[in-house]
Design an enzyme around this catalytic site. Structure first.
Site, PDB file in Angstrom:
ATOM      1  N   CYS A  87     -13.611   2.481   7.025  1.00 37.71           N
ATOM      2  CA  CYS A  87     -12.941   3.687   6.536  1.00 37.71           C
ATOM      3  C   CYS A  87     -13.785   4.926   6.767  1.00 37.71           C
ATOM      4  CB  CYS A  87     -12.637   3.539   5.055  1.00 37.71           C
ATOM      5  SG  CYS A  87     -14.095   3.117   4.082  1.00 37.71           S
ATOM      6  N   GLU A 102      -8.161   5.172  -2.260  1.00 35.60           N
ATOM      7  CA  GLU A 102      -9.096   5.377  -1.154  1.00 35.60           C
ATOM      8  C   GLU A 102      -8.314   5.034   0.088  1.00 35.60           C
ATOM      9  OE1 GLU A 102     -12.140   6.381  -1.400  1.00 35.60           O
ATOM     10  OE2 GLU A 102     -12.179   6.348  -3.583  1.00 35.60           O
TER      11      GLU A 102
HETATM   12  P1  NAP Z   1      -2.805  -1.534   4.224  1.00 36.43           P
HETATM   13  O1  NAP Z   1      -1.923  -2.178   5.203  1.00 36.43           O
HETATM   14  O2  NAP Z   1      -2.380  -0.258   3.621  1.00 36.43           O
HETATM   15  O3  NAP Z   1      -3.053  -2.620   3.105  1.00 36.43           O
HETATM   16  C1  NAP Z   1      -3.909  -2.351   2.038  1.00 36.43           C
HETATM   17  C2  NAP Z   1      -3.614  -3.305   0.903  1.00 36.43           C
HETATM   18  O4  NAP Z   1      -2.339  -3.015   0.371  1.00 36.43           O
HETATM   19  C3  NAP Z   1      -3.555  -4.761   1.322  1.00 36.43           C
HETATM   20  O5  NAP Z   1      -4.127  -5.553   0.320  1.00 36.43           O
HETATM   21  C4  NAP Z   1      -2.080  -5.016   1.430  1.00 36.43           C
HETATM   22  O6  NAP Z   1      -1.740  -6.370   1.273  1.00 36.43           O
HETATM   23  C5  NAP Z   1      -1.580  -4.194   0.282  1.00 36.43           C
HETATM   24  N1  NAP Z   1      -0.174  -3.893   0.321  1.00 36.43           N
HETATM   25  C6  NAP Z   1       0.566  -3.512   1.377  1.00 36.43           C
HETATM   26  N2  NAP Z   1       1.829  -3.294   0.973  1.00 36.43           N
HETATM   27  C7  NAP Z   1       1.880  -3.541  -0.341  1.00 36.43           C
HETATM   28  C8  NAP Z   1       2.910  -3.513  -1.318  1.00 36.43           C
HETATM   29  N3  NAP Z   1       4.134  -3.157  -1.009  1.00 36.43           N
HETATM   30  N4  NAP Z   1       2.596  -3.845  -2.588  1.00 36.43           N
HETATM   31  C9  NAP Z   1       1.350  -4.200  -2.924  1.00 36.43           C
HETATM   32  N5  NAP Z   1       0.336  -4.253  -2.045  1.00 36.43           N
HETATM   33  C10 NAP Z   1       0.604  -3.919  -0.765  1.00 36.43           C
HETATM   34  O7  NAP Z   1      -4.247  -1.270   4.832  1.00 36.43           O
HETATM   35  P2  NAP Z   1      -5.154  -2.285   5.656  1.00 36.43           P
HETATM   36  O8  NAP Z   1      -4.544  -2.438   6.991  1.00 36.43           O
HETATM   37  O9  NAP Z   1      -5.492  -3.514   4.891  1.00 36.43           O
HETATM   38  O10 NAP Z   1      -6.491  -1.477   5.769  1.00 36.43           O
HETATM   39  C11 NAP Z   1      -6.711  -0.526   6.762  1.00 36.43           C
HETATM   40  C12 NAP Z   1      -6.632   0.853   6.188  1.00 36.43           C
HETATM   41  O11 NAP Z   1      -7.419   0.965   5.023  1.00 36.43           O
HETATM   42  C13 NAP Z   1      -7.152   1.909   7.121  1.00 36.43           C
HETATM   43  O12 NAP Z   1      -6.260   2.962   7.182  1.00 36.43           O
HETATM   44  C14 NAP Z   1      -8.469   2.340   6.489  1.00 36.43           C
HETATM   45  O13 NAP Z   1      -8.846   3.667   6.772  1.00 36.43           O
HETATM   46  C15 NAP Z   1      -8.221   2.139   5.065  1.00 36.43           C
HETATM   47  N6  NAP Z   1      -9.462   1.900   4.343  1.00 36.43           N
HETATM   48  C16 NAP Z   1      -9.907   2.852   3.489  1.00 36.43           C
HETATM   49  C17 NAP Z   1     -11.088   2.628   2.789  1.00 36.43           C
HETATM   50  C18 NAP Z   1     -11.612   3.644   1.810  1.00 36.43           C
HETATM   51  O14 NAP Z   1     -12.530   3.322   1.063  1.00 36.43           O
HETATM   52  N7  NAP Z   1     -11.094   4.833   1.782  1.00 36.43           N
HETATM   53  C19 NAP Z   1     -11.782   1.439   2.959  1.00 36.43           C
HETATM   54  C20 NAP Z   1     -11.297   0.512   3.840  1.00 36.43           C
HETATM   55  C21 NAP Z   1     -10.131   0.748   4.533  1.00 36.43           C
HETATM   56  P3  NAP Z   1      -1.333  -7.303   2.503  1.00 36.43           P
HETATM   57  O15 NAP Z   1      -2.506  -7.387   3.383  1.00 36.43           O
HETATM   58  O16 NAP Z   1      -1.003  -8.590   1.849  1.00 36.43           O
HETATM   59  O17 NAP Z   1      -0.172  -6.640   3.150  1.00 36.43           O
END
Ligand code: NAP
Length: 678
Positions: free
Chosen positions: A297, A258
């Site tokens: 999101c 997602e």
């Molecule tokens: P993100 O930076 O992509 O992080 C998402 C998750 O991935 C976090 O738990 C992060 O952990 C983890 N992560 C990052 N790098 C990783 C790696 N190399 N290995 C394992 N895990 C890793 O996204 P975010 O900033 O938290 O969230 C914002 C984004 O999420 C937006 O683009 C939004 O649109 C999207 N979103 C989508 C939905 C949906 O249902 N489609 C819902 C909510 C949000 P860390 O925080 O520890 O880096």
């Protein structure tokens, strides 16, 4: 103030932050408030604990056991939610935002608890669809069955919904019978940790069913096998990095994604100023821009209005946005809190600048806005920002840049085809909404845009009183979308549980399929009941138990009597010549409902007993007409049993009516509620 130490929960132990721990800032004050992460976390031991302890414990339970467990967990969380609210303010969220995250998460768990009891069996195998006839004689059949994956579900969540984000994945996972390791985004993991602690402390979960990693995941994904599932929510960039890891690809490890999406809302051509739809549109857009400070999101990033209405929408929306009090999320008057962190604020400003290269900012100035009750220079505050793009066809970045904050771009459309083209330029979104009272518009949008969006939300004066909002994913409906939105799907009731189960096509004889599914399959062994099954309690009646009734002849008097008694004097029952002209009937025939009534008269045991009520019929088919002079008899077989509460359960009977030539004239499933005791 001392820093909060945010633990992980690994193999039954709480592990404090250690080497490699990251600092977490308070969204409102900007001060470092907590630390999380420990590079020495033994991720291989966590996976082993989930597989060796959690999985067997969960799989020993039935779907109903696990559904009851979810209900108990949700109830327990509900009793402790104040502590979650109190902590969540530090993420920048307001009390209204908490209702979405915390209450929404708990509510989602309740829905899965209820669906698990109502739509899944009190057993270990879920049947997907009907039995398939694979042979003429019916001795070799097919059935799709689903059983839990034998590994572990690794849930990687985004920062914006620390509770809902976890529970919306955890509920279907646990219902499936699969243990989970939850890895929340570090920025808000302290709220998730409290929710996990609350669940663990409740003692409701079997050992190993739930573990938590705060901070980095280490090399956990490299230890996964084909029986594991990764369920990811976050940015497209991280999703691409994780899902393309050679180890995941090589082992075909399921990856449900997602990710971000450029959701849009369309003002219907009919929704002109002065209509309830116009006001509704402005209200929904304003709400989606400001809830969770736009860090949703599903938030509306692109606003599509008929060209002639663009100015009116900008004026009305600006007026509403101006009423949005920004500030301390704990203050009652605040309508929009802070973004989660300074770095998130910087990211939003960078993305807004990209959007600004193709669109003009018509509302909101990040360099000049009021913040009530908090220090704007320290907290991650931003005003809502509305951009207007005059040339949406020539523009590109407004269609592919997600500013994950209170930022949205309005553009005009010429006609519905143009609106459809523009809404699809997001290349796949979680949701698009259309505010219209015109059903033809709705249909055209579904045909033109359905394939690009995971959810289409229509609203107008008829539904607005009860509608749930553009931005709310509901546990009953799928959440996910094609393309840019990640190509994944979550929730959607029992569909969401299937991501954690394997569907297997099982082929075999009726008895083999009956035993596997604990559901009698026609052609399977019929056992003779020691007494009339209606005299036997829910636990006494056995699957396959069958009675055959004596025959009863249907007379012309019966048909006449039934017709006049009920008022059903349809010509096929009353007029021989007219019936003959009908391609279905040889002449006057008995009413189908007469046959059902006679069938009940043949098979019921009239005395008070364990059968409490007839609650319905399913899959009724009349297959052959019955004429006066024909006789019918009934075969009644126990097909399936589903406990409903501590006192009674549903018995599903397979009922076949045959005539004097043993031709089947009708077939259906009868539902009764049967008491556990006499
Ligand atoms: P993100 O930076 O992509 O992080 C998402 C998750 O991935 C976090 O738990 C992060 O952990 C983890 N992560 C990052 N790098 C990783 C790696 N190399 N290995 C394992 N895990 C890793 O996204 P975010 O900033 O938290 O969230 C914002 C984004 O999420 C937006 O683009 C939004 O649109 C999207 N979103 C989508 C939905 C949906 O249902 N489609 C819902 C909510 C949000 P860390 O925080 O520890 O880096």
């Amino acid at each position: 103030m001392s820093l909060l130490e945010i633990n992980s929960f690994a193999a039954g132990h709480w592990i404090a932050p250690g080497p490699g721990a990251r600092e977490i800032e308070n969204a409102v004050t900007g001060a470092v408030m907590a630390r999380a992460g420990n590079d020495t976390l033994d991720v291989a031991a966590m996976l082993a604990h989930a597989r060796d302890v959690g999985g067997p414990g969960l799989r020993a339970m039935t779907f109903h056991d696990r559904a009851r467990m979810l209900k108990a967990l949700a109830t327990h969380l509900g009793q402790h939610k104040q502590a979650l609210y109190d902590l969540s303010f530090a993420t920048g969220a307001t009390q209204a935002d908490h209702l979405i995250d915390i209450d929404g998460g708990i509510g989602t768990m309740f829905v899965f608890a209820s669906k698990g009891r109502r739509e899944m069996p009190d057993g270990h195998v879920y049947l997907d669809g009907e039995v398939e006839q694979l042979s003429r004689g019916g001795t070799f059949l097919g059935q799709h069955v689903c059983t839990p994956m034998r590994g572990v579900a690794v849930h990687i969540n985004a920062f914006n919904f620390p509770v809902w984000g976890m529970l919306e994945k955890l509920a279907p996972t646990l219902l499936a019978g699969v243990p989970a390791i939850v890895k929340p985004a570090t920025a808000t993991c302290y709220v998730t940790e409290l929710a996990v602690r609350t669940m663990i402390d409740s003692g409701i979960l079997p050992a190993g069913a739930l573990q938590l990693v705060t901070g980095g995941l280490g090399d956990m994904l490299d230890h996964l096998t084909s029986q594991d599932v990764v369920s990811f929510t976050g940015s497209a960039e991280t999703a691409l990095k994780l899902r393309s890891a050679p180890h995941l690809l090589k082992n075909s490890i399921r990856f449900v994604a997602e990710q971000d999406s450029l959701n849009a809302s369309i003002l219907g051509p009919d929704a002109v100023p002065g209509t309830p739809e116009f006001d509704l549109f402005v209200k929904e857009v304003q709400r989606e821009m400001t809830t969770k400070a736009g860090q949703k999101c599903t938030a509306i990033r692109r606003i599509l209005a008929p060209q002639s209405q663009v100015d009116a929408v900008i004026a009305a929306l600006s007026k509403r946005l101006a009423q949005t009090v920004i500030g301390d999320p704990q203050a009652e008057a605040t309508r929009m809190g802070a973004l989660v962190s300074g770095s998130q604020k910087r990211d939003v400003l960078e993305k807004a600048a990209i959007i600004g290269s193709e669109a003009e900012r018509v509302y909101g100035n990040p360099d000049a806005f009021e913040v009530a009750g908090a220090d704007a220079s320290k907290g991650a505050f931003l005003p809502p920002m509305l951009f207007h793009c005059a040339d949406p066809d020539g523009a590109n970045r407004i269609h592919d840049t997600e500013a994950f904050g209170p930022v949205s771009t309005i553009m005009g459309y010429r006609d519905l085809d143009h609106a459809t083209q523009l809404v699809n330029r997001g290349e796949g979104s979680l949701v698009a909404s259309v505010i219209t009272g015109d059903s033809d518009v709705a249909r055209q949008i579904v045909l033109g845009a359905g394939a690009f969006h995971g959810r289409l939300y229509f609203n107008n004066r008829d539904s607005m009183g009860e509608s749930t909002g553009h931005g709310s994913p509901l546990p009953h409906m799928v959440h996910g979308g094609p393309g840019r939105a990640g190509g994944g799907e979550e929730l959607g009731g029992v569909r969401g549980v299937m991501h954690y189960m394997q569907r297997t096509a099982v082929q075999g004889s009726p008895d083999i399929l009956t035993a596997i599914g604990q559901t009698w399959v026609p052609g399977g062994t019929e056992t003779e009941a020691p007494a009339h099954p209606f005299t036997r309690t829910f636990h006494e009646v056995q699957i396959g138990e069958t009675i055959h009734t004596a025959p009863r002849q249907v007379t012309l008097d019966d048909i006449e009597h039934f017709a006049h008694f009920t008022g059903d004097t349809f010509y096929a029952h009353m007029d021989d010549a007219a019936a003959k002209r009908n391609p279905f009937f040889p002449g006057r025939v008995a009413h189908g409902y007469l046959l059902l009534s006679f069938a009940a008269g043949l098979f019921v045991e009239p005395n008070e007993g364990p059968v409490l009520a007839n609650t319905g019929l399913d899959n009724l088919r009349f297959m052959k007409p019955v004429e006066a002079g024909d006789s019918i008899k009934v075969r009644l077989t126990v097909k399936k049993k589903t406990p409903r509460n501590d006192e009674y359960g549903e018995v599903r009977w397979h009922v076949t009516l045959t005539n004097q030539d043993n031709d089947t004239v009708a077939e259906y499933e009868l539902l009764t509620m049967n008491a556990f005791s006499r």
